[in-house]
Design an enzyme around this catalytic site. Structure first.
Site, PDB file in Angstrom:
ATOM      1  NE  ARG A 257      -7.752  -8.219   0.158  1.00 57.46           N
ATOM      2  CZ  ARG A 257      -7.514  -7.388  -0.860  1.00 57.46           C
ATOM      3  NH1 ARG A 257      -6.587  -6.453  -0.731  1.00 57.46           N
ATOM      4  NH2 ARG A 257      -8.190  -7.497  -1.987  1.00 57.46           N
TER       5      ARG A 257
ATOM      6  CE  LYS B 275      -4.489  -1.646   1.278  1.00 59.23           C
ATOM      7  NZ  LYS B 275      -5.661  -1.517   2.148  1.00 59.23           N
TER       8      LYS B 275
END
Length: 283
Positions: free
Chosen positions: A253, A219
Site C-alpha cells: 500500500r 510511516k
C-alpha cells in the site's frame, strides 16, 4: 495463491499487487487533505491507474483520532470515488463500519480494508456471501482511539496470534478463505522498534497461509529510523517495500505509485517472475 479480486486475476505466487492510496479526508496521515475535494480525489484515481496501480484504496475516515465522521458522511466521501475508480483498477475501501462496507460492495468495491481487525464482527457478515476480499489488520485499539506506549513481549508472535483469532471469527461467520488478506498493521499501536521487528519477521505473518499486505508507505517508523520528515521518506519507503516483498508480502500500500510500481516490478524481474519490458542491451 491465485485469486480473483474485483473481477481481476492475481497469482500471488509470482506477482505483487500495488495498492494506491486516495483519501477523501481533510486530516489524512500523509497527504493532509490534498485529495479531500472530490475533483482532486478523482484526478488522483486516474493518475494512480495510469501509473500502474493494481488496487486503489479509498478512505473516508483516518485511523488516527480526529473529528467525528458519521457513516452517512463517510459514504458521501467514498461512494463517488468508488464509482469512478471501479473500471480502472480493483477498488478497495478503508473502513471499519459494516454498513459502509455493504454499500460500497454494492457500488463495485472489490476489497474491504478493515484496519480495526474485525473489532465489529458484523464486518465479516457484510463480506460473507459476496465476492469481495476482506483485509484483516492488527491493531490494539479501535480506530480513532489513542493508545500511547503500546507494550508487546514478542510483537510478531502477538500479531500472528491476533490475526489467527480474527481469522477464526471471519471463517466462522462465512467468509471464505480465498476472500482473506492479512495486514500486520505497521505503526498501528506500535512504536518504531515494533514495526522494524515486525518487518524483519514478516515471513512469520506470511506463514499463516494468506496473502499479506504491507502498509508501510511514509510511516513514522521510516521517518524515525532515517530522521526524515513526511515529505522525504520515499527512498526509505521503497527500501521497506522491496524488503517486505522479499519477506513474502504480496500487496503493498503506497502513496507514490509510479516509484513503487517500478520498485516492485524490478523486484519481480530479479526474482524471475517477470520478463523485461524489452531487451536490447548487448544484443
Amino acid at each position: 495463491m491465485r485469486r480473483v479480486i474485483g473481477g481481476r486475476q492475481f497469482d500471488f505466487a509470482r506477482r505483487v499487487a500495488v495498492m494506491a492510496i486516495v483519501n477523501r479526508t481533510p486530516d489524512s496521515f500523509h497527504d493532509r487533505g490534498r485529495t479531500f475535494a472530490l475533483e482532486h480525489a478523482l484526478t488522483a484515481v486516474r493518475a494512480a491507474a495510469e501509473q500502474g496501480a493494481d488496487w486503489i484504496d479509498i478512505g473516508g475516515v483516518p485511523f488516527a483520532p480526529g473529528p467525528e465522521v458519521t457513516p452517512a458522511e463517510e459514504l458521501d466521501r467514498v461512494l463517488p470515488v468508488v464509482e469512478a475508480a471501479r473500471e480502472l483498477a480493483v477498488v478497495s475501501v478503508d473502513t471499519y463500519r459494516p454498513e459502509v462496507a455493504r454499500a460500497v460492495i454494492a457500488a463495485g468495491a472489490g476489497v474491504i480494508n478493515d484496519t480495526s481487525g474485525l473489532r465489529d464482527p458484523a464486518m465479516a457478515d457484510a463480506v460473507a456471501g459476496t465476492d469481495a476480499t476482506l483485509v484483516i489488520t492488527h491493531s490494539l485499539a479501535a480506530p480513532r482511539t489513542l493508545h500511547p506506549s503500546p507494550h508487546y513481549d514478542d510483537v510478531t508472535k502477538e500479531v500472528c496470534a491476533f490475526l489467527e483469532q480474527r481469522l477464526r471469527v471471519a471463517l466462522d461467520r462465512g467468509v471464505r478463505p480465498e476472500q482473506i488478506v492479512l495486514d500486520p498493521g505497521h505503526d498501528l499501536n506500535k512504536n518504531t522498534l515494533h514495526s522494524l521487528e515486525l518487518t524483519r519477521r514478516l515471513d512469520e505473518v506470511c506463514a499463516l497461509g494468506y496473502p499479506t499486505l504491507a502498509a508501510i508507505s511514509n510511516k513514522d517508523f521510516i521517518g524515525e529510523t532515517l530522521d526524515r520528515p513526511q515529505s522525504e521518506r520515499l527512498a526509505g519507503t521503497l527500501a521497506a517495500t522491496v524488503f517486505c516483498v522479499l519477506r513474502g508480502a504480496r500487496v503493498v500500500r503506497v502513496h507514490d505509485v509510479r516509484a513503487a510500481v517500478d520498485a516492485v516490478r524490478m523486484t519481480e524481474a530479479m526474482l524471475g517472475w517477470r520478463e523485461p519490458a524489452y531487451t536490447r542491451h548487448n544484443l
